[in-house]
Design a protein around this motif. Structure first.
Motif, PDB file in Angstrom:
ATOM      1  N   LEU A   1       0.791  -1.279   0.026  1.00 20.90           N
ATOM      2  CA  LEU A   1       0.039   0.031  -0.084  1.00 20.90           C
ATOM      3  C   LEU A   1       1.057   1.156  -0.125  1.00 20.90           C
ATOM      4  CD1 LEU A   1      -2.374  -1.055   2.794  1.00 20.90           C
ATOM      5  CD2 LEU A   1      -2.423  -1.760   0.334  1.00 20.90           C
ATOM      6  N   VAL A   2       0.624   2.266  -0.906  1.00 17.58           N
ATOM      7  CA  VAL A   2       1.330   3.518  -0.974  1.00 17.58           C
ATOM      8  C   VAL A   2       0.521   4.672  -0.583  1.00 17.58           C
ATOM      9  CG1 VAL A   2       2.890   4.688  -2.428  1.00 17.58           C
ATOM     10  CG2 VAL A   2       2.863   2.327  -2.688  1.00 17.58           C
ATOM     11  N   ALA A   3       1.083   5.487   0.179  1.00 14.64           N
ATOM     12  CA  ALA A   3       0.275   6.744   0.785  1.00 14.64           C
ATOM     13  C   ALA A   3       1.289   7.930   0.226  1.00 14.64           C
ATOM     14  CB  ALA A   3       0.196   6.794   2.057  1.00 14.64           C
TER      15      ALA A   3
ATOM     16  N   GLY B   1      -7.823   5.591 -12.656  1.00 14.24           N
ATOM     17  CA  GLY B   1      -7.397   4.103 -12.111  1.00 14.24           C
ATOM     18  C   GLY B   1      -5.968   3.878 -11.538  1.00 14.24           C
ATOM     19  N   LEU B   2      -5.241   5.286 -11.695  1.00 13.81           N
ATOM     20  CA  LEU B   2      -3.986   5.097 -11.026  1.00 13.81           C
ATOM     21  C   LEU B   2      -3.945   5.209  -9.395  1.00 13.81           C
ATOM     22  CD1 LEU B   2      -0.856   5.164 -11.639  1.00 13.81           C
ATOM     23  CD2 LEU B   2      -0.937   7.573 -11.760  1.00 13.81           C
ATOM     24  N   VAL B   3      -4.849   6.030  -9.010  1.00 11.97           N
ATOM     25  CA  VAL B   3      -4.902   5.980  -7.636  1.00 11.97           C
ATOM     26  C   VAL B   3      -6.262   5.430  -7.038  1.00 11.97           C
ATOM     27  CG1 VAL B   3      -5.664   7.653  -5.621  1.00 11.97           C
ATOM     28  CG2 VAL B   3      -3.726   8.031  -7.482  1.00 11.97           C
ATOM     29  N   ASN B   4      -6.196   4.638  -6.066  1.00 13.72           N
ATOM     30  CA  ASN B   4      -7.367   3.802  -5.375  1.00 13.72           C
ATOM     31  C   ASN B   4      -8.399   4.548  -4.764  1.00 13.72           C
ATOM     32  OD1 ASN B   4      -4.972   1.637  -5.995  1.00 13.72           O
ATOM     33  ND2 ASN B   4      -6.767   0.661  -6.106  1.00 13.72           N
ATOM     34  N   GLN B   5      -7.687   5.397  -3.837  1.00 16.74           N
ATOM     35  CA  GLN B   5      -8.640   6.268  -2.790  1.00 16.74           C
ATOM     36  C   GLN B   5      -7.807   7.678  -2.756  1.00 16.74           C
ATOM     37  OE1 GLN B   5      -9.463   4.237   0.701  1.00 16.74           O
ATOM     38  NE2 GLN B   5     -10.211   6.234   1.641  1.00 16.74           N
ATOM     39  N   VAL B   6      -8.671   8.662  -2.679  1.00 17.49           N
ATOM     40  CA  VAL B   6      -8.294  10.128  -2.326  1.00 17.49           C
ATOM     41  C   VAL B   6      -8.780  10.371  -0.961  1.00 17.49           C
ATOM     42  CG1 VAL B   6      -8.322  12.552  -2.909  1.00 17.49           C
ATOM     43  CG2 VAL B   6      -8.381  10.762  -4.766  1.00 17.49           C
ATOM     44  N   ALA B   7      -7.899  10.850  -0.091  1.00 22.57           N
ATOM     45  CA  ALA B   7      -8.140  11.089   1.195  1.00 22.57           C
ATOM     46  C   ALA B   7      -7.102  11.958   1.863  1.00 22.57           C
ATOM     47  CB  ALA B   7      -7.964   9.615   1.887  1.00 22.57           C
ATOM     48  N   GLU B   8      -7.842  12.806   2.769  1.00 22.31           N
ATOM     49  CA  GLU B   8      -7.271  13.928   3.243  1.00 22.31           C
ATOM     50  C   GLU B   8      -5.865  13.439   4.235  1.00 22.31           C
ATOM     51  OE1 GLU B   8      -7.390  17.295   3.308  1.00 22.31           O
ATOM     52  OE2 GLU B   8      -9.269  17.294   2.071  1.00 22.31           O
ATOM     53  N   ASP B   9      -5.983  12.330   4.531  1.00 21.81           N
ATOM     54  CA  ASP B   9      -4.835  11.641   5.254  1.00 21.81           C
ATOM     55  C   ASP B   9      -4.743  10.288   4.573  1.00 21.81           C
ATOM     56  OD1 ASP B   9      -2.963  10.359   6.849  1.00 21.81           O
ATOM     57  OD2 ASP B   9      -3.907  11.314   8.907  1.00 21.81           O
ATOM     58  N   PRO B  10      -3.978  10.188   3.699  1.00 20.77           N
ATOM     59  CA  PRO B  10      -3.536   8.927   2.976  1.00 20.77           C
ATOM     60  C   PRO B  10      -3.109   7.963   3.515  1.00 20.77           C
ATOM     61  CG  PRO B  10      -2.088  10.588   2.156  1.00 20.77           C
ATOM     62  CD  PRO B  10      -2.862  11.447   2.934  1.00 20.77           C
ATOM     63  N   GLN B  11      -2.080   8.060   4.581  1.00 24.61           N
ATOM     64  CA  GLN B  11      -1.803   7.289   5.684  1.00 24.61           C
ATOM     65  C   GLN B  11      -2.537   6.527   6.525  1.00 24.61           C
ATOM     66  OE1 GLN B  11       0.043  10.303   5.192  1.00 24.61           O
ATOM     67  NE2 GLN B  11       1.939   9.969   4.813  1.00 24.61           N
TER      68      GLN B  11
ATOM     69  N   HIS C   1       0.601  -2.079  -4.782  1.00 20.88           N
ATOM     70  CA  HIS C   1      -0.787  -2.615  -5.327  1.00 20.88           C
ATOM     71  C   HIS C   1      -1.699  -1.780  -5.360  1.00 20.88           C
ATOM     72  CE1 HIS C   1       1.849  -6.369  -4.242  1.00 20.88           C
ATOM     73  NE2 HIS C   1       1.148  -6.967  -5.007  1.00 20.88           N
ATOM     74  N   MET C   2      -1.850  -0.752  -4.357  1.00 21.22           N
ATOM     75  CA  MET C   2      -2.762   0.153  -4.167  1.00 21.22           C
ATOM     76  C   MET C   2      -2.042   1.494  -3.583  1.00 21.22           C
ATOM     77  SD  MET C   2      -5.595  -1.752  -2.214  1.00 21.22           S
ATOM     78  CE  MET C   2      -6.985  -0.599  -2.687  1.00 21.22           C
ATOM     79  N   ILE C   3      -2.622   2.727  -4.258  1.00 17.23           N
ATOM     80  CA  ILE C   3      -2.074   4.043  -3.955  1.00 17.23           C
ATOM     81  C   ILE C   3      -3.351   4.578  -3.005  1.00 17.23           C
ATOM     82  CG2 ILE C   3      -1.195   6.337  -4.948  1.00 17.23           C
ATOM     83  CD1 ILE C   3      -0.151   4.684  -7.339  1.00 17.23           C
ATOM     84  N   PHE C   4      -2.897   5.587  -2.336  1.00 11.61           N
ATOM     85  CA  PHE C   4      -3.829   6.137  -1.527  1.00 11.61           C
ATOM     86  C   PHE C   4      -3.008   7.551  -1.634  1.00 11.61           C
ATOM     87  CE2 PHE C   4      -4.057   2.174   0.215  1.00 11.61           C
ATOM     88  CZ  PHE C   4      -5.586   1.892   0.475  1.00 11.61           C
ATOM     89  N   ALA C   5      -4.110   8.517  -2.131  1.00 13.63           N
ATOM     90  CA  ALA C   5      -3.415  10.109  -2.497  1.00 13.63           C
ATOM     91  C   ALA C   5      -4.156  11.163  -1.636  1.00 13.63           C
ATOM     92  CB  ALA C   5      -3.301   9.965  -3.907  1.00 13.63           C
ATOM     93  N   ALA C   6      -3.481  12.114  -1.058  1.00 12.63           N
ATOM     94  CA  ALA C   6      -3.955  13.336  -0.765  1.00 12.63           C
ATOM     95  C   ALA C   6      -4.420  14.075  -1.816  1.00 12.63           C
ATOM     96  CB  ALA C   6      -2.899  14.099   0.148  1.00 12.63           C
ATOM     97  N   PRO C   7      -5.605  15.044  -1.617  1.00 13.02           N
ATOM     98  CA  PRO C   7      -5.914  15.741  -2.541  1.00 13.02           C
ATOM     99  C   PRO C   7      -4.705  16.882  -3.154  1.00 13.02           C
ATOM    100  CG  PRO C   7      -7.478  15.919  -0.398  1.00 13.02           C
ATOM    101  CD  PRO C   7      -6.252  15.161  -0.186  1.00 13.02           C
ATOM    102  N   ASN C   8      -3.850  17.132  -2.564  1.00 13.57           N
ATOM    103  CA  ASN C   8      -2.904  18.071  -2.897  1.00 13.57           C
ATOM    104  C   ASN C   8      -1.671  17.325  -3.725  1.00 13.57           C
ATOM    105  OD1 ASN C   8      -1.156  16.802  -1.003  1.00 13.57           O
ATOM    106  ND2 ASN C   8      -0.322  18.559  -0.436  1.00 13.57           N
ATOM    107  N   ALA C   9      -1.888  16.169  -3.948  1.00 13.96           N
ATOM    108  CA  ALA C   9      -0.918  15.143  -4.637  1.00 13.96           C
ATOM    109  C   ALA C   9      -0.863  15.297  -6.191  1.00 13.96           C
ATOM    110  CB  ALA C   9      -1.277  13.708  -4.700  1.00 13.96           C
TER     111      ALA C   9
ATOM    112  N   ASP D   1      -3.367  15.794 -11.024  1.00  7.64           N
ATOM    113  CA  ASP D   1      -3.802  15.847  -9.684  1.00  7.64           C
ATOM    114  C   ASP D   1      -4.494  14.447  -9.208  1.00  7.64           C
ATOM    115  OD1 ASP D   1      -6.576  15.722 -10.572  1.00  7.64           O
ATOM    116  OD2 ASP D   1      -6.625  18.311 -10.062  1.00  7.64           O
ATOM    117  N   ALA D   2      -4.844  14.258  -7.735  1.00 14.38           N
ATOM    118  CA  ALA D   2      -5.030  13.314  -7.316  1.00 14.38           C
ATOM    119  C   ALA D   2      -6.440  12.791  -8.029  1.00 14.38           C
ATOM    120  CB  ALA D   2      -5.200  13.446  -5.812  1.00 14.38           C
ATOM    121  N   GLU D   3      -7.376  13.741  -8.166  1.00  9.97           N
ATOM    122  CA  GLU D   3      -8.880  13.525  -8.699  1.00  9.97           C
ATOM    123  C   GLU D   3      -8.577  12.613 -10.089  1.00  9.97           C
ATOM    124  OE1 GLU D   3     -11.675  13.155  -7.303  1.00  9.97           O
ATOM    125  OE2 GLU D   3     -10.875  14.119  -5.275  1.00  9.97           O
TER     126      GLU D   3
END
Length: 256
Positions: free
Chosen positions: A98-100, A173-183, A117-125, A165-167
């Motif tokens: 998992l990558v944040a 499909g590059l990012v699995n989830q956009v979250a304020e706190d990706p970790q 396998h999965m990327i979790f990204a902050a909105p500012n990514a 950008d993250a959105e």
């Protein structure tokens, strides 16, 4: 020797391996960082309780990318071999990675993230492969991105060198989830979905999911490495582009 460029620890009863890039703000994926990542993956794979890896980064950015100096002719063969070895190690790793990410995730940084396998990204990514603008091409990304996001979308990023950008990364499909706190989002995913599972079964599921994908990527990795070293670096413009970047001047292309 100075402080390690990577912080490594186990948590969740040794079920989760934490890896943190620790050379802010750039977190450059250079020879030292590659070696530290490879060593951490190697040393922890024998842990029978391991169910996942969480890779993140210290500071405002995930990574500005690979070392430009190490792309120059005298170092690029060693650099490319080490980078390809790390990417292949991650592709074959038997537990989910998992990558944040937050801030910039560019070049070699995005290649490392995309090998997970999965990327979790902050909105500012901000994610991109800008190598082409320096006169070279993104070698591992040329193999990874078509598998993750499809040929057309991969070619857009690889040929333009633009960042998204993250959105947009989520939409393609590059990012699995956009979250304020990706970790924390990655940790929540681990706790809800991976921690309750049999570690042995997770490893089989990971291998099964990637079995033909990895076969295709391996063929491509070998082909692009040969092209990069024997053709691209034998020309004028690749070296000119790298030197121009290091010297902070516009490149003078000769189209050869």
């Amino acid at each position: 020797m100075g402080e390690s460029p990577l912080h490594v620890w186990l948590e969740q009863g040794e079920q989760l391996l934490r890896l943190r890039l620790f050379r802010p703000k750039a977190n450059i994926i250079d020879a030292a960082m590659i070696a530290a990542l490879k060593d951490a993956f190697d040393k922890n794979l024998s842990n029978a309780r391991l169910r996942a890896v969480l890779l993140d980064a210290e500071g405002p950015h995930f990574s500005f990318g690979a070392s430009v100096e190490e792309h120059l002719p005298e170092a690029c063969a060693e650099m490319l071999s080490a980078m390809h070895s790390l990417i292949w190690q991650m592709l074959e790793y038997e537990v989910p990675i998992l990558v944040a990410i937050h801030g910039q995730c560019l070049g070699g940084g995005l290649e490392v993230a995309a090998a997970g396998h999965m990327i979790f990204a902050a909105p500012n990514a901000s994610l991109g492969q800008p190598e082409v603008r320096l006169g070279v091409f993104a070698s591992p990304a040329s193999c990874l991105l078509p598998e993750k996001i499809g040929q057309s979308r991969a070619e857009d990023l690889l040929l333009s060198g633009r960042s998204i950008d993250a959105e947009e990364a989520y939409r393609i499909g590059l990012v699995n989830q956009v979250a304020e706190d990706p970790q924390q989002a990655a940790l929540d995913y681990f706790q809800e979905f991976l921690a309750p599972l049999s570690a042995s079964t997770v490893k089989f599921a990971v291998r099964a999911a990637r079995i033909t994908v990895n076969e295709r990527i391996k063929i491509k990795l070998d082909a692009v490495k040969k092209m990069y070293l024997e053709e691209l670096m034998a020309g004028h413009d690749a070296v000119e582009g790298l030197n121009a970047f290091l010297e902070k001047r516009p490149a003078v292309w000769e189209d050869r």
